[in-house]
Design a protein around this motif. Structure first.
Motif, mmCIF file in Angstrom:
data_model
loop_
_atom_site.group_PDB
_atom_site.id
_atom_site.type_symbol
_atom_site.label_atom_id
_atom_site.label_comp_id
_atom_site.label_asym_id
_atom_site.label_seq_id
_atom_site.Cartn_x
_atom_site.Cartn_y
_atom_site.Cartn_z
ATOM 1 N N UNK A 1 -27.160 3.417 21.733
ATOM 2 C CA UNK A 1 -26.023 2.900 20.975
ATOM 3 C C UNK A 1 -24.709 3.512 21.471
ATOM 4 N N UNK A 2 -24.647 4.840 21.585
ATOM 5 C CA UNK A 2 -23.408 5.477 22.039
ATOM 6 C C UNK A 2 -23.097 5.137 23.491
ATOM 7 N N UNK A 3 -24.124 4.885 24.280
ATOM 8 C CA UNK A 3 -23.907 4.497 25.676
ATOM 9 C C UNK A 3 -23.171 3.163 25.732
ATOM 10 N N UNK A 4 -23.551 2.227 24.865
ATOM 11 C CA UNK A 4 -22.880 0.921 24.819
ATOM 12 C C UNK A 4 -21.430 1.076 24.378
ATOM 13 N N UNK A 5 -21.197 1.945 23.405
ATOM 14 C CA UNK A 5 -19.826 2.182 22.946
ATOM 15 C C UNK A 5 -19.005 2.802 24.080
ATOM 16 N N UNK A 6 -19.596 3.749 24.816
ATOM 17 C CA UNK A 6 -18.899 4.386 25.941
ATOM 18 C C UNK A 6 -18.521 3.353 26.994
ATOM 19 N N UNK A 7 -19.439 2.427 27.287
ATOM 20 C CA UNK A 7 -19.157 1.388 28.277
ATOM 21 C C UNK A 7 -18.001 0.500 27.820
ATOM 22 N N UNK A 8 -17.970 0.164 26.531
ATOM 23 C CA UNK A 8 -16.887 -0.677 25.993
ATOM 24 C C UNK A 8 -15.550 0.060 26.075
ATOM 25 N N UNK A 9 -15.561 1.350 25.767
ATOM 26 C CA UNK A 9 -14.328 2.141 25.855
ATOM 27 C C UNK A 9 -13.863 2.231 27.296
ATOM 28 N N UNK A 10 -14.788 2.425 28.223
ATOM 29 C CA UNK A 10 -14.407 2.500 29.640
ATOM 30 C C UNK A 10 -13.743 1.202 30.093
ATOM 31 N N UNK A 11 -14.217 0.068 29.592
ATOM 32 C CA UNK A 11 -13.590 -1.217 29.924
ATOM 33 C C UNK A 11 -12.161 -1.257 29.384
ATOM 34 N N UNK A 12 -11.955 -0.711 28.170
ATOM 35 C CA UNK A 12 -10.615 -0.661 27.569
ATOM 36 C C UNK A 12 -9.689 0.291 28.320
ATOM 37 N N UNK A 13 -10.262 1.368 28.840
ATOM 38 C CA UNK A 13 -9.457 2.394 29.502
ATOM 39 C C UNK A 13 -9.049 2.037 30.929
ATOM 40 N N UNK A 14 -9.624 0.999 31.476
ATOM 41 C CA UNK A 14 -9.344 0.627 32.865
ATOM 42 C C UNK A 14 -7.838 0.538 33.093
ATOM 43 N N UNK A 15 -7.347 1.328 34.027
ATOM 44 C CA UNK A 15 -5.932 1.306 34.373
ATOM 45 C C UNK A 15 -5.038 2.103 33.439
ATOM 46 N N UNK A 24 -16.385 12.788 19.991
ATOM 47 C CA UNK A 24 -16.893 12.241 18.747
ATOM 48 C C UNK A 24 -18.306 12.777 18.588
ATOM 49 N N UNK A 25 -18.531 13.600 17.581
ATOM 50 C CA UNK A 25 -19.843 14.192 17.334
ATOM 51 C C UNK A 25 -20.529 13.378 16.242
ATOM 52 N N UNK A 26 -21.551 12.630 16.639
ATOM 53 C CA UNK A 26 -22.272 11.765 15.705
ATOM 54 C C UNK A 26 -23.604 12.389 15.276
ATOM 55 N N UNK A 27 -23.652 13.711 15.259
ATOM 56 C CA UNK A 27 -24.844 14.414 14.801
ATOM 57 C C UNK A 27 -26.058 14.123 15.657
ATOM 58 N N UNK A 28 -27.147 13.723 15.015
ATOM 59 C CA UNK A 28 -28.403 13.487 15.727
ATOM 60 C C UNK A 28 -28.323 12.323 16.709
ATOM 61 N N UNK A 29 -27.360 11.417 16.499
ATOM 62 C CA UNK A 29 -27.203 10.273 17.412
ATOM 63 C C UNK A 29 -26.615 10.690 18.756
ATOM 64 N N UNK A 30 -25.965 11.855 18.794
ATOM 65 C CA UNK A 30 -25.385 12.338 20.040
ATOM 66 C C UNK A 30 -23.877 12.431 19.983
ATOM 67 N N UNK A 31 -23.264 12.527 21.148
ATOM 68 C CA UNK A 31 -21.808 12.661 21.242
ATOM 69 C C UNK A 31 -21.233 11.612 22.188
ATOM 70 N N UNK A 32 -19.964 11.343 21.986
ATOM 71 C CA UNK A 32 -19.203 10.469 22.872
ATOM 72 C C UNK A 32 -17.954 11.262 23.229
ATOM 73 N N UNK A 33 -17.745 11.503 24.518
ATOM 74 C CA UNK A 33 -16.619 12.326 24.950
ATOM 75 C C UNK A 33 -15.663 11.502 25.803
ATOM 76 N N UNK A 34 -14.383 11.541 25.417
ATOM 77 C CA UNK A 34 -13.338 10.932 26.230
ATOM 78 C C UNK A 34 -12.637 12.058 26.972
ATOM 79 N N UNK A 35 -12.757 12.054 28.283
ATOM 80 C CA UNK A 35 -12.113 13.071 29.120
ATOM 81 C C UNK A 35 -12.008 12.515 30.535
ATOM 82 N N UNK A 36 -11.017 12.970 31.265
ATOM 83 C CA UNK A 36 -10.834 12.536 32.656
ATOM 84 C C UNK A 36 -10.745 11.014 32.759
ATOM 85 N N UNK A 37 -10.087 10.396 31.787
ATOM 86 C CA UNK A 37 -9.854 8.942 31.758
ATOM 87 C C UNK A 37 -11.119 8.108 31.691
ATOM 88 N N UNK A 38 -12.188 8.669 31.108
ATOM 89 C CA UNK A 38 -13.405 7.889 30.936
ATOM 90 C C UNK A 38 -14.181 8.400 29.729
#
Length: 93
Positions: A1-15, A24-38
């Motif tokens: 689930x978080x991998x799909x969200x990361x991919x969508x954010x990367x599409x938004x961040x393009x350029x 974003x710490x989602x507990x047991x679901x894992x984390x989503x990190x925005x750094x280095x423009x991705x």
């Protein structure tokens, strides 16, 4: 689930650039990190960490959860530098 969200954010961040790092710490679901423009699901230290549920992360990114309201209602817990979190709103619009 978080991998799909990361991919969508990367599409938004393009350029675009994102200065700083935000986790974003989602507990047991894992984390989503925005750094280095991705976005990635690789855990690391960040300038600002937001603890929330995966469901609330999706609402936040879709604009269906106001960050300030989320903090007031206890749905989001922010630690670190909140100025970094503020930059996210203008970036994803």
């Amino acid at each position: 689930m978080l991998t799909q969200i990361a991919e969508a954010i990367n599409a938004e961040l393009a350029g675009k650039t994102f200065d700083g790092s935000l986790k974003f710490d989602c507990g047991e679901d894992g984390v989503l990190v925005l750094a280095d423009n991705r976005a990635s699901t690789d855990d690391r230290d960040a300038d600002c960490t937001i603890k929330l549920s995966t469901e609330n992360l999706k609402k936040l990114l879709k604009g269906k959860l106001n960050p300030m309201t989320g903090v007031m209602m206890g749905k989001l817990k922010v630690s670190g530098n909140p100025a970094v979190a503020m930059k996210l709103g203008s970036l994803l619009k």
